[in-house]
Design an enzyme around this catalytic site. Structure first.
Site, PDB file in Angstrom:
ATOM      1  N   HIS A 158       9.344  23.388  -6.586  1.00  0.00           N
ATOM      2  CA  HIS A 158      10.718  22.854  -6.600  1.00  0.00           C
ATOM      3  C   HIS A 158      10.758  21.381  -7.016  1.00  0.00           C
ATOM      4  O   HIS A 158      11.839  20.791  -7.061  1.00  0.00           O
ATOM      5  CB  HIS A 158      11.371  23.010  -5.224  1.00  0.00           C
ATOM      6  N   ASP A 193       6.990  33.432  -6.450  1.00  0.00           N
ATOM      7  CA  ASP A 193       7.542  32.997  -5.166  1.00  0.00           C
ATOM      8  C   ASP A 193       8.933  33.613  -4.970  1.00  0.00           C
ATOM      9  O   ASP A 193       9.626  33.943  -5.929  1.00  0.00           O
ATOM     10  CB  ASP A 193       7.642  31.464  -5.179  1.00  0.00           C
ATOM     11  N   HIS A 195      11.516  32.126  -4.155  1.00  0.00           N
ATOM     12  CA  HIS A 195      12.534  31.218  -4.694  1.00  0.00           C
ATOM     13  C   HIS A 195      12.247  30.894  -6.162  1.00  0.00           C
ATOM     14  O   HIS A 195      11.085  30.788  -6.566  1.00  0.00           O
ATOM     15  CB  HIS A 195      12.547  29.914  -3.898  1.00  0.00           C
ATOM     16  N   ASP A 282       6.283  34.234   0.208  1.00  0.00           N
ATOM     17  CA  ASP A 282       7.532  34.366   0.960  1.00  0.00           C
ATOM     18  C   ASP A 282       8.425  35.500   0.452  1.00  0.00           C
ATOM     19  O   ASP A 282       9.491  35.745   1.009  1.00  0.00           O
ATOM     20  CB  ASP A 282       8.307  33.034   1.017  1.00  0.00           C
TER      21      ASP A 282
HETATM   22 ZN   LIG Z   1       9.618  29.926  -1.766  1.00  0.00          ZN
END
Ligand SMILES: [Zn+2]
Length: 342
Positions: A158, A193, A195, A282
């Site tokens: 991120h 991931d 996200h 995750d």
């Molecule tokens: Zn994540």
């Protein structure tokens, strides 16, 4: 497969973040390292300490002013009367074209996307060692290893060139990719991931020399919200070199593997010399973020599908939070990768 990791990565210990406006304990805790190390050891991996690679590979991705900010902001913050113990922003520029602020509070807002990346005394040092683990794993693959695993924590995907966010400060996957480019390699990054890898996308969005592909929970109602949609394809020279595969919430192994097949086709068409995998665990059905429903054996199938690309592979740890199965999920992935094609 070797695991690269340094104990300094444990010292960053963020205490809080805001979730739907409420102060919560920060889930990106040092204990993640213990669980991931146990998972790597169970997969038969040898733990190797990386060298200090200095700022050069980090500065090849991140801006000088951002690195100066990360290194110095904690001490500057402590001089503000009544300031919080961790650096957490409370104001952000609406657009990035405005003036660069001189104050610590202004710079925190400029360089931090959200409240999930608090900076404390040890953050800079931990983030550097995390990045050096990624560089060392890239070096191992350049030296001929079929694959290497960088136990990167804090995570990285991120983080943009000059913005921290979502538990991330330095973009370890991007730093590994850039390090491989320096050696003349053609590189693709596959982000699995939960996200969207918005920082990684942002770093390479206008470039054709790194293909970025991300599978993730549909950001229409999920972090990082503003990026990760299927129509974000890159811009300028980079048009066509960014590929997003947003998945419906609670997608399980079958749906994830179908999307991965499409991602693998895109990667094969690009014909990279080396693959960087941004490995978030995750997407697991029992992860506290609860966005997707990949099972523990599912991670072995995902790894096998990635290994079937037949590319030298740098595996970089991203998300994956405390739950009983966190170690097993890493063991499943690393084992699945090692056993594929045997
Ligand atoms: Zn994540």
């Amino acid at each position: 497969m070797k695991t690269f990791y340094a104990d300094e990565q444990k010292s960053h210990d963020p205490k809080m973040f805001l979730s739907s406006g409420a102060a919560q304990p920060n889930p990106e805790v040092p204990e993640r390292i213990e669980r991931l190390l146990a998972g790597a050891i169970a997969a038969g991996s040898e733990i190797v300490r990386p060298r200090n690679h200095g700022l050069r590979p980090i500065a090849a991705v991140h801006t000088p002013e951002y690195l100066e900010f990360l290194e110095g902001i904690f001490l500057r913050w402590q001089r503000i009367e009544g300031a919080s113990p961790e650096v957490i922003p409370n104001i952000h520029p609406l657009a990035r074209g405005g003036r660069y602020p001189a104050s610590a509070v202004g710079q925190a807002g400029y360089h931090m996307a959200d409240t999930a990346c608090p900076i404390s005394a040890d953050t800079w040092n931990s983030a550097c060692w995390s990045a050096w683990s990624a560089v060392e794993a890239a070096d191992a693959v350049l030296a001929g290893d079929r694959a290497a695993y960088a136990l990167c924590r804090p995570p990285g995907h991120h983080a943009f060139a000059d913005v921290a966010g979502g538990f991330c400060f330095l973009n370890n996957s991007a730093i590994a990719a850039q390090h491989l480019l320096k050696d003349g390699k053609r590189v693709a990054i596959l982000d699995v991931d939960l996200h969207h890898g918005n920082g990684t996308q942002g770093i390479f969005y206008g470039r054709a020399d790194v293909l970025t592909v991300s599978l993730h929970a549909d950001p229409v109602r999920f972090y990082p919200f503003f990026w990760g949609h299927a129509d974000e394809r890159g811009e300028g020279l980079g048009l066509g070199y960014n590929h997003n595969l947003p998945l419906p919430r609670k997608t399980g192994d079958t749906g994830f593997l179908e999307a991965l097949t499409a991602a693998a086709k895109r990667i094969s068409a690009y014909a990279p010399d080396v693959l960087v995998v941004a490995l978030g665990l995750d997407a697991f059905e029992g992860d506290p973020f609860g966005g997707l429903s990949v099972s523990t054996p599912g991670f072995a199938r995902i790894a096998a599908a990635i290994a079937d690309l037949g590319l030298p592979t740098v595996i970089v740890q991203e998300g994956g939070y405390l739950c009983d199965e966190l170690s097993d999920n890493l063991t499943s992935f690393l084992g699945g990768f090692a056993n594929a094609g045997r």
